[in-house]
Design a protein around this motif. Structure first.
Motif, PDB file in Angstrom:
ATOM      1  N   ALA A 106       0.328  -1.359  -0.173  1.00  0.00           N
ATOM      2  CA  ALA A 106       0.253  -0.288  -0.247  1.00  0.00           C
ATOM      3  C   ALA A 106       1.113   0.851  -0.275  1.00  0.00           C
ATOM      4  O   ALA A 106       2.132   1.500   0.629  1.00  0.00           O
ATOM      5  N   ALA A 107       0.659   1.956  -0.572  1.00  0.00           N
ATOM      6  CA  ALA A 107       1.207   3.799  -0.682  1.00  0.00           C
ATOM      7  C   ALA A 107       0.607   4.490   0.505  1.00  0.00           C
ATOM      8  O   ALA A 107       1.726   5.401   1.426  1.00  0.00           O
ATOM      9  N   GLN A 108      -0.256   4.056   1.597  1.00  0.00           N
ATOM     10  CA  GLN A 108      -0.430   4.384   2.907  1.00  0.00           C
ATOM     11  C   GLN A 108      -0.223   3.791   3.915  1.00  0.00           C
ATOM     12  O   GLN A 108      -0.556   2.846   3.109  1.00  0.00           O
ATOM     13  N   LEU A 109       0.672   4.106   4.693  1.00  0.00           N
ATOM     14  CA  LEU A 109       0.943   3.060   5.927  1.00  0.00           C
ATOM     15  C   LEU A 109      -0.367   2.850   6.650  1.00  0.00           C
ATOM     16  O   LEU A 109      -0.555   1.678   7.301  1.00  0.00           O
ATOM     17  N   SER A 110      -1.986   3.483   6.282  1.00  0.00           N
ATOM     18  CA  SER A 110      -3.353   3.014   7.744  1.00  0.00           C
ATOM     19  C   SER A 110      -3.396   2.194   6.561  1.00  0.00           C
ATOM     20  O   SER A 110      -3.977   1.169   7.876  1.00  0.00           O
ATOM     21  N   HIS A 111      -3.384   2.413   5.449  1.00  0.00           N
ATOM     22  CA  HIS A 111      -3.981   1.189   4.477  1.00  0.00           C
ATOM     23  C   HIS A 111      -3.485   0.059   5.121  1.00  0.00           C
ATOM     24  O   HIS A 111      -4.177  -1.147   5.252  1.00  0.00           O
ATOM     25  N   ALA A 112      -2.158  -0.058   4.764  1.00  0.00           N
ATOM     26  CA  ALA A 112      -1.098  -1.330   5.176  1.00  0.00           C
ATOM     27  C   ALA A 112      -1.549  -1.930   6.587  1.00  0.00           C
ATOM     28  O   ALA A 112      -1.884  -3.060   6.927  1.00  0.00           O
ATOM     29  N   GLN A 113      -1.713  -0.675   7.880  1.00  0.00           N
ATOM     30  CA  GLN A 113      -2.125  -1.429   9.275  1.00  0.00           C
ATOM     31  C   GLN A 113      -3.583  -2.231   9.183  1.00  0.00           C
ATOM     32  O   GLN A 113      -3.719  -2.706   9.794  1.00  0.00           O
ATOM     33  N   ARG A 114      -4.430  -0.690   8.320  1.00  0.00           N
ATOM     34  CA  ARG A 114      -5.805  -1.858   8.435  1.00  0.00           C
ATOM     35  C   ARG A 114      -5.964  -3.255   7.774  1.00  0.00           C
ATOM     36  O   ARG A 114      -6.085  -4.184   8.095  1.00  0.00           O
ATOM     37  N   PHE A 115      -5.260  -3.461   6.690  1.00  0.00           N
ATOM     38  CA  PHE A 115      -5.268  -4.535   6.200  1.00  0.00           C
ATOM     39  C   PHE A 115      -4.920  -6.127   7.010  1.00  0.00           C
ATOM     40  O   PHE A 115      -5.497  -7.154   7.593  1.00  0.00           O
ATOM     41  N   ALA A 116      -3.529  -5.221   8.084  1.00  0.00           N
ATOM     42  CA  ALA A 116      -2.554  -6.644   8.595  1.00  0.00           C
ATOM     43  C   ALA A 116      -3.798  -6.259   9.926  1.00  0.00           C
ATOM     44  O   ALA A 116      -3.522  -7.694  10.560  1.00  0.00           O
ATOM     45  N   SER A 117      -4.550  -5.902  10.471  1.00  0.00           N
ATOM     46  CA  SER A 117      -5.016  -6.038  11.627  1.00  0.00           C
ATOM     47  C   SER A 117      -6.446  -6.906  11.416  1.00  0.00           C
ATOM     48  O   SER A 117      -7.121  -7.756  12.111  1.00  0.00           O
ATOM     49  N   ALA A 118      -6.674  -6.619  10.193  1.00  0.00           N
ATOM     50  CA  ALA A 118      -8.038  -7.439   9.896  1.00  0.00           C
ATOM     51  C   ALA A 118      -7.571  -9.170   9.528  1.00  0.00           C
ATOM     52  O   ALA A 118      -7.966  -9.607  10.277  1.00  0.00           O
ATOM     53  N   ARG A 119      -6.442  -9.034   8.721  1.00  0.00           N
ATOM     54  CA  ARG A 119      -5.704 -10.206   9.033  1.00  0.00           C
ATOM     55  C   ARG A 119      -5.314 -11.077  10.264  1.00  0.00           C
ATOM     56  O   ARG A 119      -5.938 -12.371  10.785  1.00  0.00           O
ATOM     57  N   GLN A 120      -5.218 -10.480  11.277  1.00  0.00           N
ATOM     58  CA  GLN A 120      -4.988 -10.701  12.254  1.00  0.00           C
ATOM     59  C   GLN A 120      -5.900 -11.403  12.893  1.00  0.00           C
ATOM     60  O   GLN A 120      -6.210 -11.716  13.553  1.00  0.00           O
ATOM     61  N   ALA A 121      -6.880 -10.364  12.806  1.00  0.00           N
ATOM     62  CA  ALA A 121      -8.599 -10.280  14.035  1.00  0.00           C
ATOM     63  C   ALA A 121      -8.388 -12.484  12.867  1.00  0.00           C
ATOM     64  O   ALA A 121      -9.642 -13.078  13.747  1.00  0.00           O
ATOM     65  N   GLU A 122      -8.492 -12.531  11.561  1.00  0.00           N
ATOM     66  CA  GLU A 122      -8.535 -13.389  10.948  1.00  0.00           C
ATOM     67  C   GLU A 122      -7.864 -14.670  11.409  1.00  0.00           C
ATOM     68  O   GLU A 122      -7.783 -16.084  11.405  1.00  0.00           O
ATOM     69  N   GLY A 123      -7.067 -14.803  12.334  1.00  0.00           N
ATOM     70  CA  GLY A 123      -5.919 -15.297  13.066  1.00  0.00           C
ATOM     71  C   GLY A 123      -4.603 -15.240  11.850  1.00  0.00           C
ATOM     72  O   GLY A 123      -3.567 -16.418  11.999  1.00  0.00           O
ATOM     73  N   VAL A 124      -4.759 -15.174  11.270  1.00  0.00           N
ATOM     74  CA  VAL A 124      -3.056 -14.840  10.159  1.00  0.00           C
ATOM     75  C   VAL A 124      -2.228 -13.886  11.040  1.00  0.00           C
ATOM     76  O   VAL A 124      -2.154 -12.862  10.929  1.00  0.00           O
ATOM     77  N   ALA A 125      -0.647 -14.723  11.122  1.00  0.00           N
ATOM     78  CA  ALA A 125       0.277 -13.838  11.882  1.00  0.00           C
ATOM     79  C   ALA A 125       1.150 -13.095  10.960  1.00  0.00           C
ATOM     80  O   ALA A 125       1.778 -13.381  10.291  1.00  0.00           O
ATOM     81  N   CYS A 126       0.390 -12.095  10.569  1.00  0.00           N
ATOM     82  CA  CYS A 126       1.161 -10.817  10.048  1.00  0.00           C
ATOM     83  C   CYS A 126       1.756  -9.719  10.273  1.00  0.00           C
ATOM     84  O   CYS A 126       0.757  -9.254  11.586  1.00  0.00           O
ATOM     85  N   HIS A 127       2.164  -9.280   9.508  1.00  0.00           N
ATOM     86  CA  HIS A 127       3.408  -8.096  10.339  1.00  0.00           C
ATOM     87  C   HIS A 127       3.605  -6.730   9.633  1.00  0.00           C
ATOM     88  O   HIS A 127       3.597  -7.016   8.086  1.00  0.00           O
ATOM     89  N   VAL A 128       3.394  -5.409   9.642  1.00  0.00           N
ATOM     90  CA  VAL A 128       3.984  -4.502   8.326  1.00  0.00           C
ATOM     91  C   VAL A 128       5.375  -4.258   8.735  1.00  0.00           C
ATOM     92  O   VAL A 128       5.193  -3.921   9.207  1.00  0.00           O
ATOM     93  N   VAL A 129       6.166  -4.152   7.916  1.00  0.00           N
ATOM     94  CA  VAL A 129       7.452  -3.647   7.562  1.00  0.00           C
ATOM     95  C   VAL A 129       7.196  -2.414   6.898  1.00  0.00           C
ATOM     96  O   VAL A 129       6.454  -2.271   4.892  1.00  0.00           O
ATOM     97  N   PRO A 130       7.017  -0.919   6.890  1.00  0.00           N
ATOM     98  CA  PRO A 130       6.860   0.513   6.611  1.00  0.00           C
ATOM     99  C   PRO A 130       8.260   0.462   5.744  1.00  0.00           C
ATOM    100  O   PRO A 130       8.910  -0.097   5.828  1.00  0.00           O
ATOM    101  N   ASP A 131       7.889   1.341   4.910  1.00  0.00           N
ATOM    102  CA  ASP A 131       9.031   2.337   3.805  1.00  0.00           C
ATOM    103  C   ASP A 131       9.377   3.178   4.573  1.00  0.00           C
ATOM    104  O   ASP A 131       8.544   3.959   4.695  1.00  0.00           O
TER     105      ASP A 131
END
Length: 65
Positions: A16-41
């Motif tokens: 994502a070009a915006q950090l907030s969009h990447a964080q929102r996507f990651a939090s949604a995946r984490q709510a589903e039980g996927v252990a992912c993390h955000v790496v900022p540019d």
């Protein structure tokens, strides 16, 4: 353009070009039980080009606070 990434181990799930969009996507995946993390540019931002006023031919002035 900046590219913030949501990673699952070494695999890129989302960019994502915006950090907030990447964080929102990651939090949604984490709510589903996927252990992912955000790496900022961390690359340096390019300076913005000076905007020229077409009427005067001079650059716009920044508003004073």
């Amino acid at each position: 353009m900046r590219q913030h990434k949501v990673m699952l181990g070494e695999k890129v799930l989302y960019q994502a070009a915006q950090l907030s969009h990447a964080q929102r996507f990651a939090s949604a995946r984490q709510a589903e039980g996927v252990a992912c993390h955000v790496v900022p540019d961390t690359t340096a931002r390019q300076p913005r080009a000076v905007r020229i006023n077409r009427l005067t031919g001079k650059p716009y002035k920044k508003p004073e606070k």
